[in-house]
Design a protein around this motif. Structure first.
Motif, PDB file in Angstrom:
ATOM      1  N   LYS A 149     -13.931 -59.962 -34.139  1.00 60.75           N
ATOM      2  CA  LYS A 149     -12.673 -59.223 -34.122  1.00 60.75           C
ATOM      3  C   LYS A 149     -12.428 -58.531 -35.465  1.00 60.75           C
ATOM      4  O   LYS A 149     -12.018 -57.375 -35.518  1.00 60.75           O
ATOM      5  N   ILE A 150     -12.681 -59.235 -36.534  1.00 56.64           N
ATOM      6  CA  ILE A 150     -12.464 -58.631 -37.856  1.00 56.64           C
ATOM      7  C   ILE A 150     -13.442 -57.475 -38.073  1.00 56.64           C
ATOM      8  O   ILE A 150     -13.070 -56.411 -38.552  1.00 56.64           O
ATOM      9  N   SER A 151     -14.696 -57.706 -37.687  1.00 59.86           N
ATOM     10  CA  SER A 151     -15.692 -56.637 -37.838  1.00 59.86           C
ATOM     11  C   SER A 151     -15.261 -55.384 -37.094  1.00 59.86           C
ATOM     12  O   SER A 151     -15.323 -54.271 -37.629  1.00 59.86           O
ATOM     13  N   GLU A 152     -14.825 -55.590 -35.874  1.00 60.23           N
ATOM     14  CA  GLU A 152     -14.409 -54.437 -35.068  1.00 60.23           C
ATOM     15  C   GLU A 152     -13.185 -53.769 -35.672  1.00 60.23           C
ATOM     16  O   GLU A 152     -13.065 -52.550 -35.686  1.00 60.23           O
ATOM     17  N   ALA A 153     -12.261 -54.592 -36.141  1.00 61.13           N
ATOM     18  CA  ALA A 153     -11.036 -54.042 -36.725  1.00 61.13           C
ATOM     19  C   ALA A 153     -11.342 -53.213 -37.963  1.00 61.13           C
ATOM     20  O   ALA A 153     -10.764 -52.149 -38.180  1.00 61.13           O
ATOM     21  N   LEU A 154     -12.260 -53.704 -38.758  1.00 62.99           N
ATOM     22  CA  LEU A 154     -12.606 -52.971 -39.975  1.00 62.99           C
ATOM     23  C   LEU A 154     -13.304 -51.659 -39.635  1.00 62.99           C
ATOM     24  O   LEU A 154     -13.111 -50.658 -40.304  1.00 62.99           O
ATOM     25  N   LYS A 155     -14.093 -51.691 -38.577  1.00 62.56           N
ATOM     26  CA  LYS A 155     -14.721 -50.436 -38.141  1.00 62.56           C
ATOM     27  C   LYS A 155     -13.660 -49.470 -37.631  1.00 62.56           C
ATOM     28  O   LYS A 155     -13.670 -48.292 -37.942  1.00 62.56           O
ATOM     29  N   GLY A 156     -12.764 -50.001 -36.819  1.00 61.18           N
ATOM     30  CA  GLY A 156     -11.712 -49.170 -36.238  1.00 61.18           C
ATOM     31  C   GLY A 156     -10.794 -48.583 -37.281  1.00 61.18           C
ATOM     32  O   GLY A 156     -10.258 -47.491 -37.112  1.00 61.18           O
ATOM     33  N   LEU A 157     -10.648 -49.313 -38.341  1.00 57.33           N
ATOM     34  CA  LEU A 157      -9.780 -48.870 -39.425  1.00 57.33           C
ATOM     35  C   LEU A 157     -10.205 -47.515 -39.961  1.00 57.33           C
ATOM     36  O   LEU A 157      -9.400 -46.686 -40.320  1.00 57.33           O
ATOM     37  N   LYS A 158     -11.497 -47.300 -39.975  1.00 60.52           N
ATOM     38  CA  LYS A 158     -12.023 -46.042 -40.487  1.00 60.52           C
ATOM     39  C   LYS A 158     -11.433 -44.867 -39.724  1.00 60.52           C
ATOM     40  O   LYS A 158     -10.925 -43.928 -40.295  1.00 60.52           O
ATOM     41  N   HIS A 159     -11.450 -45.005 -38.379  1.00 62.61           N
ATOM     42  CA  HIS A 159     -10.988 -43.889 -37.571  1.00 62.61           C
ATOM     43  C   HIS A 159      -9.479 -43.708 -37.695  1.00 62.61           C
ATOM     44  O   HIS A 159      -8.964 -42.614 -37.759  1.00 62.61           O
ATOM     45  N   GLU A 160      -8.789 -44.841 -37.733  1.00 62.03           N
ATOM     46  CA  GLU A 160      -7.337 -44.794 -37.852  1.00 62.03           C
ATOM     47  C   GLU A 160      -6.921 -44.073 -39.135  1.00 62.03           C
ATOM     48  O   GLU A 160      -6.049 -43.226 -39.145  1.00 62.03           O
ATOM     49  N   LEU A 161      -7.587 -44.419 -40.209  1.00 61.25           N
ATOM     50  CA  LEU A 161      -7.192 -43.880 -41.495  1.00 61.25           C
ATOM     51  C   LEU A 161      -7.682 -42.438 -41.694  1.00 61.25           C
ATOM     52  O   LEU A 161      -7.100 -41.689 -42.434  1.00 61.25           O
ATOM     53  N   THR A 162      -8.743 -42.097 -41.000  1.00 58.38           N
ATOM     54  CA  THR A 162      -9.258 -40.737 -41.143  1.00 58.38           C
ATOM     55  C   THR A 162      -8.230 -39.714 -40.672  1.00 58.38           C
ATOM     56  O   THR A 162      -8.158 -38.611 -41.180  1.00 58.38           O
ATOM     57  N   ASP A 163      -7.416 -40.146 -39.704  1.00 59.08           N
ATOM     58  CA  ASP A 163      -6.467 -39.204 -39.122  1.00 59.08           C
ATOM     59  C   ASP A 163      -5.222 -38.988 -39.969  1.00 59.08           C
ATOM     60  O   ASP A 163      -4.398 -38.161 -39.659  1.00 59.08           O
ATOM     61  N   LEU A 164      -5.063 -39.754 -41.010  1.00 60.46           N
ATOM     62  CA  LEU A 164      -3.854 -39.616 -41.824  1.00 60.46           C
ATOM     63  C   LEU A 164      -3.806 -38.281 -42.537  1.00 60.46           C
ATOM     64  O   LEU A 164      -4.808 -37.726 -42.890  1.00 60.46           O
TER      65      LEU A 164
END
Lengths: 244, 87
Positions: A229-244
Motif C-alpha cells: 500500500k505504501i509503495s503504491e501510494a508513493l507511486k501515486g503521489l507522483k501523479h497527484e503532485l504533477t498536476d499541481l
C-alpha cells in the motif's frame, strides 16, 4: 529511473517555508516514482548558503570520496536531524543517539569508497547504514527487553512520529514530511504496527509474531498489504503532485 | 519481469523483516532476477527512505559536528558528545 526520494536544491533560506514546489516555475520536480522534496534541514547549527543547497547528494558523496571534509560537514547539516530521529526511534536514548550519529558519519567517511551511484542514491545508502547501526546498538547494549517494555508502555504513541498531528507539529512539519506522514497515517493501525516493529525494532516476521502474540500468517499478511500500500501510494503521489 | 514472490520479499527485505530462510530465498531470486531485480530493490529502498524522512528531525548535540570533523581530521576517536542541544 532514479532510485531515491531525492532532494533537489531548495529555495534560498528565506523561501524555505514554501509548499512542495521547486524550480523557477514553481512546479514540483519529480524524480523517478517520488516527488523531489526540498531538503529537510535537520541541524540548524548553521544557515546553509544557496550554494550549499545546490550541491546534490551525489556531488557531496563524490567530494567525500576525494577526502573533502567540508562535504561531510554539509552532508551532516543536511541529514543529521532526521538521522538522529531515526536512531532515537530505535534506541530511545538521546545521549547514545548523538554518540551513534557521530559513529555513523565516521563510518560513512571511512566507507565512502564503497559507495557507488550505480547501486543507488546516497540517501538510501545512508538511511540503510543508520538503521542497521542503530539496531546493532540496540542489540549490543542488551537493553532490548527494557526498551521493549518502554515501547509497550506507550502504545498510544505507536508509531510515534507518524501520528503526531497536533497543530504545533503541523506547523513544524515541512511539506515533504507532511506528505509522507499522510501516506503512512492512512495505513490501518495493525499494518502500521507490524511495519514499525520490523523497521524500527529490527524484528523479522517471526519475531513480530512472537512479540505481538499474533499468528505468523497474519503478520505476513499485514506486512505485505501495508508495504504494498505504501509503495503504491508513493507511486501515486507522483501523479497527484504533477498536476499541481 | 520480477515474480510477485520476489517483489514481496524485496519489500520485506528493505524493512528488515525477512527471516533467515526467507532471506536465502530472496538472495536466490535476486541472483536469478539480475538487473531487473536490482532495479526493483532500489525502488523498494524508497520505502525505507520514506519511513526515515517522515520523522520529525531532532537537533543533534551542538558539539557533535565539531567533534566529528575533529575526529576525521585527526583520524582518531572523538570524545563523547556534550549534552548541550540546539533546542
Amino acid at each position: 529511473m532514479a532510485q531515491e526520494l531525492a532532494f533537489l536544491q531548495a529555495p534560498p533560506a528565506g523561501n524555505r517555508g514554501a509548499p512542495i514546489q521547486l524550480g523557477g516555475d514553481n512546479r514540483i520536480i519529480l524524480c523517478g516514482g517520488l516527488p523531489r522534496f526540498p531538503p529537510i534541514m535537520t541541524a540548524p547549527m548553521s544557515d546553509p548558503t544557496t550554494e550549499e543547497y545546490e550541491i546534490s547528494d551525489e556531488e557531496l558523496m563524490m567530494r567525500i570520496q576525494q577526502g573533502q571534509e567540508e562535504a561531510l560537514g554539509m552532508l551532516y547539516d543536511r541529514y543529521s536531524g532526521v538521522l538522529k530521529s531515526l536512531i532515537m526511534r530505535v534506541i530511545h536514548n538521546d545521549a547514545e543517539s548523538d554518540d551513534l550519529l557521530q559513529e555513523i558519519f565516521v563510518e560513512l567517511w571511512n566507507q565512502s569508497g564503497t559507495f557507488s551511484p550505480k547501486k543507488g542514491k546516497p540517501l538510501g545508502w545512508i538511511v540503510t547504514l543508520t538503521r542497521r547501526r542503530a539496531i546493532d546498538r540496540l542489540r549490543k547494549r542488551q537493553a532490548y527487553a527494557r526498551v521493549e517494555e518502554k515501547f509497550k508502555e506507550r502504545p498510544e504513541q505507536q508509531p510515534e512520529a507518524w501520528v503526531q498531528n497536533t497543530l504545533e507539529d503541523d506547523i513544524e512539519l515541512n511539506d515533504a514530511r507532511r506528505v509522507l506522514n499522510k501516506v503512512l497515517n492512512e495505513l490501518p493501525d495493525a499494518q502500521r504496527q507490524a511495519i514499525e516493529l520490523a523497521y524500527f525494532k529490527g524484528m523479522s516476521q517471526r519475531e513480530v509474531a512472537a512479540h505481538t502474540g499474533i499468528p505468523l500468517g497474519t503478520i505476513k499478511t499485514r506486512l505485505e498489504l501495508g508495504l504494498k500500500k505504501i509503495s503504491e501510494a508513493l507511486k501515486g503521489l507522483k501523479h497527484e503532485l504533477t498536476d499541481l | 519481469m520480477n515474480s510477485p514472490t520476489f517483489e514481496h520479499l524485496a519489500r520485506l527485505y528493505v524493512v528488515g523483516a525477512l527471516d533467515e530462510d526467507e532471506l536465502q530465498d530472496f538472495e536466490r531470486l535476486r541472483l536469478e532476477g539480475g538487473h531487473s531485480a536490482e532495479e526493483f530493490i532500489a525502488e523498494c529502498e524508497r520505502l525505507s527512505e520514506a519511513f526515515a524522512l517522515s520523522l520529525r528531525p531532532t537537533a543533534p548535540c551542538v558539539s557533535t559536528k565539531k567533534k566529528l570533523l575533529d575526529r576525521i581530521r585527526s583520524g582518531g576517536p572523538a570524545s563523547a558528545p556534550d549534552r548541550e542541544h540546539v533546542s
